[in-house]
Write a protein that holds these residues in place. Structure first.
Motif, short mmCIF file in Angstrom:
data_model
loop_
_atom_site.label_atom_id
_atom_site.label_comp_id
_atom_site.label_asym_id
_atom_site.label_seq_id
_atom_site.Cartn_x
_atom_site.Cartn_y
_atom_site.Cartn_z
N PRO A 275 42.85 50.38 15.50
CA PRO A 275 42.23 49.39 14.62
C PRO A 275 41.32 50.08 13.61
CG PRO A 275 42.02 48.74 16.92
CD PRO A 275 42.57 50.12 16.92
N GLY A 276 41.48 49.76 12.35
CA GLY A 276 40.60 50.30 11.32
C GLY A 276 40.99 51.65 10.79
N ALA A 277 42.06 52.24 11.30
CA ALA A 277 42.43 53.58 10.85
C ALA A 277 43.51 53.52 9.78
CB ALA A 277 42.93 54.40 12.04
N THR B 89 34.79 74.84 13.06
CA THR B 89 34.04 75.47 14.15
C THR B 89 34.96 76.39 14.94
OG1 THR B 89 34.60 73.75 15.75
CG2 THR B 89 32.65 73.37 14.39
N GLU B 90 34.37 77.06 15.91
CA GLU B 90 35.13 78.01 16.71
C GLU B 90 36.26 77.31 17.47
OE1 GLU B 90 33.90 81.13 20.06
OE2 GLU B 90 32.39 80.78 18.51
N ASP B 91 35.94 76.12 17.94
CA ASP B 91 36.86 75.36 18.79
C ASP B 91 37.91 74.61 17.96
OD1 ASP B 91 36.47 72.10 19.54
OD2 ASP B 91 37.54 73.29 21.04
N SER B 92 37.52 74.18 16.78
CA SER B 92 38.42 73.37 15.96
C SER B 92 38.37 73.86 14.52
CB SER B 92 37.99 71.90 15.98
OG SER B 92 37.67 71.50 17.29
N HIS B 93 39.51 74.31 14.02
CA HIS B 93 39.55 74.83 12.64
C HIS B 93 39.97 73.75 11.65
CE1 HIS B 93 40.30 79.06 14.51
NE2 HIS B 93 39.08 78.63 14.70
N GLY B 94 39.60 73.99 10.41
CA GLY B 94 40.05 73.09 9.35
C GLY B 94 39.15 71.88 9.17
N THR B 95 39.78 70.82 8.68
CA THR B 95 39.02 69.61 8.37
C THR B 95 39.57 68.45 9.20
OG1 THR B 95 40.61 69.04 6.67
CG2 THR B 95 38.68 70.31 5.97
N LYS B 96 38.90 67.31 9.12
CA LYS B 96 39.44 66.09 9.73
C LYS B 96 39.20 64.93 8.78
CE LYS B 96 41.25 63.50 12.91
NZ LYS B 96 41.98 62.81 11.84
N VAL B 97 40.21 64.10 8.69
CA VAL B 97 40.08 62.90 7.85
C VAL B 97 39.65 61.74 8.74
CG1 VAL B 97 41.23 61.37 6.22
CG2 VAL B 97 41.97 63.74 6.43
N PHE B 98 38.68 60.99 8.29
CA PHE B 98 38.23 59.81 9.03
C PHE B 98 38.31 58.58 8.15
CE2 PHE B 98 36.01 63.25 11.28
CZ PHE B 98 36.36 62.95 12.58
N GLY C 244 37.92 57.40 17.90
CA GLY C 244 39.10 57.50 18.76
C GLY C 244 39.74 56.17 19.09
N GLY C 245 39.32 55.11 18.42
CA GLY C 245 39.97 53.81 18.59
C GLY C 245 39.92 53.33 20.03
N PRO C 246 40.98 52.65 20.49
CA PRO C 246 40.99 52.08 21.83
C PRO C 246 41.02 53.15 22.92
CG PRO C 246 42.82 51.26 20.51
CD PRO C 246 42.21 52.37 19.76
N SER D 112 42.72 59.74 16.32
CA SER D 112 43.40 60.01 15.07
C SER D 112 42.44 59.93 13.89
CB SER D 112 44.55 59.02 14.90
OG SER D 112 44.04 57.71 14.91
N GLY D 113 41.26 59.37 14.07
CA GLY D 113 40.29 59.41 12.98
C GLY D 113 39.68 58.09 12.56
N GLY D 114 39.89 57.07 13.34
CA GLY D 114 39.21 55.81 13.04
C GLY D 114 37.75 55.95 13.43
#
Lengths: 595, 125
Positions: free
Chosen positions: A198-200, A343-352, A395-397, A425-427
């Protein structure tokens, strides 16, 4: 003659639904009518992200960022801005008397953003393959076809450290590698565009604004793992994204970027679209594959994983839209470049997709490691209408709530999991003090109960039982034992469900129980809903010292629950009252309150 | 459309990048501003703007960006301003086609100020 002005009109679903398509057509008509058709180029682009302010029109080279534009404004944009060189101050973002920004990048909404996935959204015409090619489009494909082996490509993704953007964060290179190593002559590539939280709307906007980035990435994957056919599984309720994909695929075929012997490399590859009916569970990879095959969308036990036995039993790579959109840039600029972002654990970007009770709702892309505070307060502009921040649901539902105390958590896969939520997924739904946390948990559970495919008992029965307990609590009939039982059911669902839908469905309940125990307590012990959302637990009351007896509320009340003489304080009969709140909204003297 | 070869794809990229590059407004060396108020247009600023844009296009001066602005008081229109790091902001008044050509060739390319047409306007506003 040379173009002097370039007008970029947002063609995302949000802006289109506020008539941006008419703005686009009006601008072209006006340019013709005013004799400057060959001096002004009007381009319909993908989403600018700043959906709160849509429809958005950007005019270059002056870099004027026009917001909430109406179709009638087209005439003035051409006559004043394009012909007389006078930017239209009243349409400019944040206008008071003069332009509130020097360059669009200075606008606070954009300052902390870094656009990799959305690199072309809002900059190019997604229905023109040439514009994609102009911005280094299909350069990664050149490299993959002529300079790299399958292992080279996979190794580049390994160096990049790209993790799946669909939610779980599985390393992309490993998926590809398993599929490449799996035995079989026929292999498949699948794009999961069944965005359902919902909302994503991250994936929808990416496909609408830059469809070729996904096509290019899927072709590169085909070369890497030895597949010649790809499928894009997209929900039918995304008509604009489907249309843009169809146009993009047609153009790519005409150029021979899809089809036989791509660019003379000898490599054959093509892509087909499969429409989903919008079932949430079809976002789960095994259910999605079932649906593509024409079966009912139900998850299958794993292992075997799709990488070994996927579509029609063949080894299959399945990635989410956002993951795909990252890949061409990684191949062009190199995995090392990508690995330095985030960051060290997660590279790149994220779309929200930032929505809810926030000032600037819209699509934002930030480097991993950005804090939630930066997203909500700097980019999002804080809570709308001067209300107080309560929580963010990510993270939605399948995710959970994040509260004030964790606002400074850097966003990456690990950190979010540690505080009981998930990337998803980015909601990103922002809640304020008016939102009841038990009601929110109930909302998400209602969603997952609705969307459960019913195949396995823990999800089918557990979800419904959890929902019933929440319903009981919101009606003021809950007990402490109910809370304990909710924990038991939640753990059973996490352990026993067949797929991620059931395994993660209790997350909103567990996370709200963890961060808002006092609010559950208020519902259970005090039989009160602190934010006044749960109808069974609230009462509307009239303060006799404030009520002047104007009768406005009594006339508006749909069930006739309010009585009283003119010019004398009124009363509400709580037995009759349906708690719709109309009286409170009607009263001009703030005499009605909720208890 | 014919199926592309590698060379064909690169050709399209080069051609289209030039076109789309014109929308990229950052990092240009020279900024040309043409005053386009009603009186400016009346005295031919539109013709001058188009003329300058065409020469810039023809000569392939990718480092030049042309924008428009409103009118200035107390000057002989059309007014054209050129801004570059080396020269700062230089304003010219009474620009005709001949002067426009000189502005491109001598000021923009040559880095030389045309003293006879120069006026003092402090700010772009």
């Amino acid at each position: 003659m040379a173009f002097k002005n370039y007008i970029l009109v947002c063609g995302g679903t949000g802006c289109e639904s506020s008539r941006s398509d008419l703005i686009y057509r009006n601008l072209i008509e006006e340019a013709k009518a005013q004799g400057v058709a060959d001096e002004v180029q009007v381009i319909k682009t993908g989403c600018f992200g700043f959906c709160e302010q849509g429809p958005i029109v950007k005019v270059l080279p002056e870099d004027s960022f026009y917001v909430q534009v109406k179709p009638e404004d087209a005439k003035e944009i051409i006559s004043e801005h394009c012909i007389k060189g006078r930017p239209i101050v009243r349409l400019e973002y944040g206008h008071v008397e003069k332009k509130a920004y020097e360059e669009v990048e200075d606008i606070k909404f954009y300052q902390k953003q870094e656009r990799i996935v959305l690199r072309n959204c809002g900059s190019i015409d997604p229905e023109n393959i040439d514009e994609y090619i102009a911005r280094d489009g299909y350069k990664a494909l050149e490299k993959a076809l002529f300079e790299m082996s399958g292992d080279d490509i996979i190794n580049e993704l390994k160096i990049a450290g790209l993790r799946g953007r669909g939610g779980a964060g599985f390393p992309t290179w490993m998926k590809w590698n398993f599929t490449k190593q799996a035995e079989g002559d026929v292999k498949y590539v699948v794009c999961n565009a069944d965005e359902g939280d919902p909302g994503a709307y991250m994936d929808r906007s990416t496909l609408e604004g830059d469809p070729h980035s996904v096509l290019e990435a899927m072709t590169i994957c085909g070369k890497a793992i030895g597949a010649h056919q790809g499928f894009i599984y997209i929900r039918a309720e995304y008509p604009l994204a489907i249309h843009r994909l169809e146009v993009a695929m047609k153009q790519a075929r005409e150029y021979g970027l899809l089809g036989k012997d791509i660019l003379g490399s000898g490599f054959d590859y093509d892509i087909e679209i499969r429409l989903g009916a919008g079932a949430f569970v079809c976002g789960e990879e095994t259910a999605l594959l079932q649906s593509i095959e024409g079966h009912r969308g139900m998850p299958q036990p794993r292992p075997p994983f799709p990488a070994v036995k996927g579509l029609w039993g063949k080894p299959t790579v399945i990635n989410n839209v956002e993951t795909w959109a990252n890949i061409p840039v990684i191949i062009t600029k190199g995995g090392k470049w990508f690995s330095q972002i985030g960051t060290e654990d997660s590279h790149g970007t994220k779309v929200f997709a930032l929505t809810g009770k926030i000032c600037n709702s819209g699509l934002v892309e930030v480097p991993m490691g950005t804090t939630l505070r930066e997203i909500v307060f700097d980019i999002g502009g804080g809570i709308a209408n001067g209300k107080k921040f309560k929580a963010v649901q990510t993270g939605g539902p399948s995710g959970g709530v994040i509260t004030e105390e964790n606002l400074d958590t850097p966003i990456d896969f690990g950190s979010l999991q540690r505080i009981g939520s998930m990337m998803g997924s980015g909601g990103m739904i922002v809640m304020n003090e008016d939102d009841c946390i038990v009601d929110v948990a109930k909302f998400y559970l209602n969603f997952t109960v609705d969307e459960s495919c019913g195949k396995c008992a823990p999800c089918r029965i557990g979800g419904k039982s959890l929902y019933n307990l929440l319903e009981k609590i919101t009606q003021g009939k809950g007990t402490q034992e109910d809370v304990e039982q909710m924990h038991t059911i939640a753990h059973a669902m996490q352990k026993g469900s067949l797929c991620a839908l059931g395994q993660t469905a209790p997350n909103p309940v567990l996370s709200t129980l963890r961060y808002f125990p006092e609010e559950y307590k208020a519902h259970i012990e005090d039989k009160k809903c602190p934010s006044g959302k749960c109808k069974k637990l609230i009462q509307y009351q009239i303060d006799p010292s404030k009520c002047i007896g104007c009768t406005a509320c009594a006339r508006k009340c749909p069930v006739g629950a309010i009585t009283g003489e003119v010019r004398k304080p009124h009363t509400i009969n709580s037995q009759v009252c349906i708690k719709c709140g109309v009286c409170k909204d009607t009263c001009k003297f703030s005499a009605i309150s909720v208890h | 459309m014919a199926k592309l070869t590698l060379a064909g794809l690169r050709e399209i990229r080069e051609r289209e990048a030039k076109k789309i590059g014109k929308r990229e407004i950052h990092g240009r060396d020279v900024h040309v501003i043409v005053a386009m108020g009603t009186s400016g247009i009346q005295s031919g600023a539109k013709v001058i703007l188009n003329y300058i844009a065409d020469i810039v296009e023809e000569k392939g001066l990718d480092n030049v960006i042309i924008t428009q602005t409103g009118a200035f008081d107390g000057v002989v229109e059309p007014v054209v301003q050129v801004y570059s790091k080396a020269l700062g902001l230089v304003s010219y008044q009474g620009v005709d086609k001949d002067t426009a050509k000189k502005i491109v060739e001598e000021t923009i390319i040559g880095g030389k100020i045309l003293e006879d047409k120069k006026i003092e306007i402090k700010d772009g506003e």
